[in-house]
Design an enzyme around this catalytic site. Sequence first.
Site, short mmCIF file in Angstrom:
data_model
loop_
_atom_site.label_atom_id
_atom_site.label_comp_id
_atom_site.label_asym_id
_atom_site.label_seq_id
_atom_site.Cartn_x
_atom_site.Cartn_y
_atom_site.Cartn_z
CG ASP A 78 -0.24 -0.20 2.56
OD1 ASP A 78 0.78 -0.93 2.60
OD2 ASP A 78 -0.71 0.36 3.56
CD GLU A 136 3.13 -1.24 7.80
OE1 GLU A 136 3.26 -1.34 9.03
OE2 GLU A 136 3.30 -0.15 7.21
NI NI Z 1 6.57 0.96 5.40
#
Ligand code: NI
Length: 390
Positions: A78, A136
Site C-alpha cells: 500500500d 500496512e
Molecule cells: Ni513501510
Amino acid sequence: MNIEQLIADVEQQVLQWRRHLHANPELSFQEAQTADYIAAQLAHLGPLKISRPTPNSVVAELQGAAPGPCYALRADIDALPIQEESDEPFCSTRPGVMHACGHDAHSAMLLGAASVLCQLQAQLQGSVRFIFQHAEEVPPGGAQQLVDLGVLDGVKMIFGLHVMPNFPTGEVGMKQGVFSGSSDNFDIVLQGKGGHGSMPHLCIDPVPIGAEIVSALQQIVARKLDPLNAPVLTVATFQAGDSYNVIPDSARLAGTLRTHNQEVRERVPLLVEQTVAGISQAHGASYKVDWTRGYTIGNNHPDACAIAREVVAEAVGPQALRELTSAMFGSEDFSSYQEKVPGCFLFIGSGNEAIGATYGVHNPRFKLDEAAMQIGVKLHVGFIRHLLMR
Ligand code: NI
C-alpha cells in the site's frame, strides 16, 4: 543453475515492476488494481498457485520438487496519502497518493524473488509462500486480516524486508528481539461549562484543565514507570473553542502511545484514566477516555535472526549486517505474523546521497536507491536457498 546469474537477469524486470507500482499508488484497503497487477505478473513467472485472500491482496505458493516445510516471505503493497514532491520521472500519477514508504520496492523485490525461485523449483525441498499484503499503513492492518484468513497455516517461519534510507545501500539492519513498538491511540473529551470569557468564575473552563492533563500525562512516563521500559506518550491534538471571548464547553485531546513492553502497554491506559479522572474531578469537569488498539510489538525470533545473519553474510557480504541495539517506536504490522510463527524483519539500506536518496520514509521527497532492490531479491532468495535447498 547459477543463482547469481538468475538474480542479475531479473534486475531490469524488478525496476520495471517497481516503477509501474510507484507511478500507480493506491491507499491502504484500496489496493485492488495493485493486487490485480501483482497477480497478473505472478501468473507469468512459473508454477505458482495464486490466490486472493482479499480483493486487495495476493498470495502465491511455490511447491518445490520434493516435499518439505513451508516458509513465507512477505511484502506490503500500500501507499500513503502524500503528494509526491520527488523528481523521479516515474513519479506518482495520482494526486495526493504516493509510495513514500517503499512498499512499491518491497512488492517488486518479492516478485523478483518469486521469478528466481520458480526457476529453482526442481531443487526446492519444501514450499514457499509469497504474501503480498495490503494495508500496512492503517490499523487494524492487512497482516492481521490475512492471518485470520489462514495465510500462515502450515508456515514454519516468515521473513520480511523494509527499505531504510537512514542506512546506505549495501548495509542491512537487524534488531534481535523487540524491534518495533506497539501503537495505540487515545481520545480524551473533557466536558466543562462554557460561558463569557470575562466571567470565568461562572464557567468550568476545559482549556486549563486540558493543559494540566497534557503536562501530567508526561509524569506517567517520567515518574510512574520503570525508565528502562519507558514508553512514548504523545498528545498530538488539543482542540477547544474558536473565539477570543467564549470559554468553550468542551476540549478534546488525542494522541498515541508507543511501547516496547506488553505490560507497560496494558498499564498506561489505566494510569491515563487515573490522571484524567483526578484532574477533571478537581476542577468539576467530566471526562471520557477512549482507546483504539493498533499494532502489537514486533519481535524478531532468535532462530529466525540466526538464519538471517548467515543469509546476509552469504548473500550480501560478511560486513553488510548492522546489528541494531535499540528498537524503533515506529510500528509495523509484520508483528501480527510474528505472534503466530517465528519471524525476522530486516531493514535494507537504501540511502544514497549522490542521487538525493536522503529523505526519510513518509516524506514527500522520499526517494530510494534502486540498487537496494537487488539486495532485497538476494535476501529473499537467500532465505529460501538456505532453508530449502541442499
Ligand atoms: Ni513501510
